[in-house]
Design a protein around this motif. Structure first.
Motif, mmCIF file in Angstrom:
data_model
loop_
_atom_site.group_PDB
_atom_site.id
_atom_site.type_symbol
_atom_site.label_atom_id
_atom_site.label_comp_id
_atom_site.label_asym_id
_atom_site.label_seq_id
_atom_site.Cartn_x
_atom_site.Cartn_y
_atom_site.Cartn_z
ATOM 1 N N GLU A 24 0.857 -1.187 0.000
ATOM 2 C CA GLU A 24 0.000 0.000 0.000
ATOM 3 C C GLU A 24 0.891 1.234 0.000
ATOM 4 O O GLU A 24 1.674 1.451 0.921
ATOM 5 C CB GLU A 24 -0.925 -0.002 1.218
ATOM 6 N N GLY A 33 1.443 5.070 0.322
ATOM 7 C CA GLY A 33 0.819 6.243 0.931
ATOM 8 C C GLY A 33 1.700 7.463 0.810
ATOM 9 O O GLY A 33 2.659 7.501 0.035
ATOM 10 N N ALA A 48 -2.429 14.023 5.593
ATOM 11 C CA ALA A 48 -1.655 13.070 6.379
ATOM 12 C C ALA A 48 -1.575 13.596 7.802
ATOM 13 O O ALA A 48 -0.859 14.546 8.082
ATOM 14 C CB ALA A 48 -0.265 12.918 5.789
ATOM 15 N N PRO A 104 -2.462 8.502 4.374
ATOM 16 C CA PRO A 104 -3.511 8.072 3.433
ATOM 17 C C PRO A 104 -2.941 7.148 2.370
ATOM 18 O O PRO A 104 -1.798 7.310 1.934
ATOM 19 C CB PRO A 104 -3.992 9.396 2.829
ATOM 20 N N ILE A 105 -3.741 6.154 1.964
ATOM 21 C CA ILE A 105 -3.319 5.189 0.943
ATOM 22 C C ILE A 105 -3.687 5.737 -0.434
ATOM 23 O O ILE A 105 -4.852 6.065 -0.693
ATOM 24 C CB ILE A 105 -3.975 3.827 1.176
#
Length: 420
Positions: A70, A72, A228, A233-234
């Motif tokens: 993931e 981010g 953030a 956040p992804i």
């Protein structure tokens, strides 16, 4: 009451023997319907043969990539560039998005200016040190001349004391100037760190892929603002190397004892229901999963996906092959459930089944020898739910009974509740 009913009633009341005879005929018909016509019972049989049999555990699982990353961001800002989308193949270090850098570029310029000021302060402090050293040297020369004049008696003691005080003041100013140099140099290091941090934040506006893989998820759009704060956040989800997949399979606690690492696995997915995929058990996780009082354990199955037909998230119907034996004697499980009529059982003296060794069981089946029933005690091995391995007790080519012909016919038609 209708007239024809009265007539029948009168007739049966007047002729009780006729009524009794009709009832007897009905009973005989019922008996023939349910008990048959007295002919010899016929049986459905099967010949013992050899085949391949496997014992397996069935379960369901979910496919996923071996490594899913993931991606981010540690910064807050607006997405100004997007260079990757769903299914995009990306390389490690490739730029896939960018956060608007204007704010971070200003921070870099501000940090550079503050560093320049700090460096100038160092130069100024060093100049103060040089000035203080010159003043100290001058004060020492004055004190030396006064000491010589004092020896001649031309200078008073007060003048000499004043000169000594000036020397001490000059030494104190020099020490202070040197401390200012040290402080200025420390400020330079602080400003350099601030500049480095500003450069790092500016570099972080470039969102790059951390691995080689395929983008399977994109959670931002061009112009979207990301924040953030406590959690990064992804932005993207990248699957690394979809040519290999893994299955997360939930196995019931009653079956987990049969599972070992390295066992072969076959599975299919709804998208390719006619194709069988293969894999092997890689890991048995010891943490239990409890849902509605049902305990399961997760096992990880690795599988090749060279043609990339398998996709993350697919549900798989899994068969874990515990044991497989080839070219062994087998019999249908129906034969183990057959029981002859009570009058036939009464004509045999049947011994009790003894306990078998670990992994085997004993059972009694019925063979057909020259048209006659005969019991046989056999030792059974593994089963696949439809057939069972015969370890000993029967030979290839022997004929065993599955069920009676009447029972076979009744299994093939709807069951009746009565004669009508």
């Amino acid at each position: 009451m209708p007239d024809y009913v009265k007539i029948l009633k009168d007739r049966f009341s007047q002729q009780p023997l006729v009524a009794g005879g009709i009832g007897l005929v009905i009973l005989i018909a019922f008996g023939m319907f349910f008990l048959g016509n007295g002919e010899e019972t016929e049986y459905q049989t099967v010949v013992i043969g050899r085949s391949t049999i496997r014992s397996s555990v069935s379960a369901t699982g979910t496919l996923s990539a071996l490594v899913t990353v993931e991606v981010g961001t540690q910064l807050s800002g607006q997405i100004s560039e997007l260079h990757a989308d769903f299914n995009s193949e990306v390389a490690k270090g490739q730029l896939i998005a960018r956060i608007d850098p204007a704010t971070f570029e200003n921070r870099v310029e501000q940090a550079e200016a503050e560093l320049a000021i700090a460096e100038a302060s160092v130069i100024q402090a060093q100049a103060s040190v040089a000035e203080s050293e010159a003043t100290l040297a001058e004060a020492k020369r004055v004190l030396k001349r006064l000491e010589e004049l004092r020896q001649r008696g031309t200078v008073s003691v007060a003048q000499l004391d004043t000169a000594m005080t000036e020397v001490e003041k000059a030494e104190a100013r020099r020490t202070s100037a040197k401390a200012q140099v040290t402080t200025a140099k420390a400020q330079v290091k602080q400003r350099q760190a601030s500049l480095s941090s500003a450069w790092v934040d500016l570099e972080r506006t470039y969102i790059r892929s951390p691995v080689d893989g395929v983008v399977i998820g994109r959670d931002v759009d061009l112009g979207q603002t990301v924040a953030a704060s406590l959690q990064a956040p992804i932005l993207f989800t990248i699957a690394r190397d979809l040519s290999k997949m893994q299955l997360e399979v939930n196995v019931d606690e009653a079956d987990i004892g049969q599972i070992e690492e390295g066992l072969r696995v076959k599975f299919d997915v709804d998208a390719y229901s006619t194709r069988k995929f293969s894999g092997s058990v890689e890991q048995i996780r010891k943490a239990p999963l409890v849902e509605q009082n049902v305990v399961t354990y997760t096992i990880i199955v690795s599988a090749d996906n060279a043609d990339q037909k398998l996709l993350p998230g697919m549900t798989a119907n899994v068969e874990i092959i515990v044991t497989e034996r080839e070219n062994v004697l087998t019999l249908p499980n129906r034969a183990l459930r057959f029981r002859p009529p009570a009058d036939v059982l009464a004509s045999f003296e049947l011994s009790r089944l003894r306990s078998a060794s670990e992994g085997t069981t004993q059972a009694r089946v019925w063979t057909m020898d020259n048209g006659k029933l005969s019991p046989a005690v056999i030792t059974l091995g593994i089963t696949d739910g439809r057939s069972t391995e015969i370890i000993e007790g029967l030979d290839e080519g022997q004929e065993i009974i599955l069920t009676s012909a009447v029972a076979a016919q009744q299994e093939g038609r709807p069951r009746r509740r009565g004669p009508f």
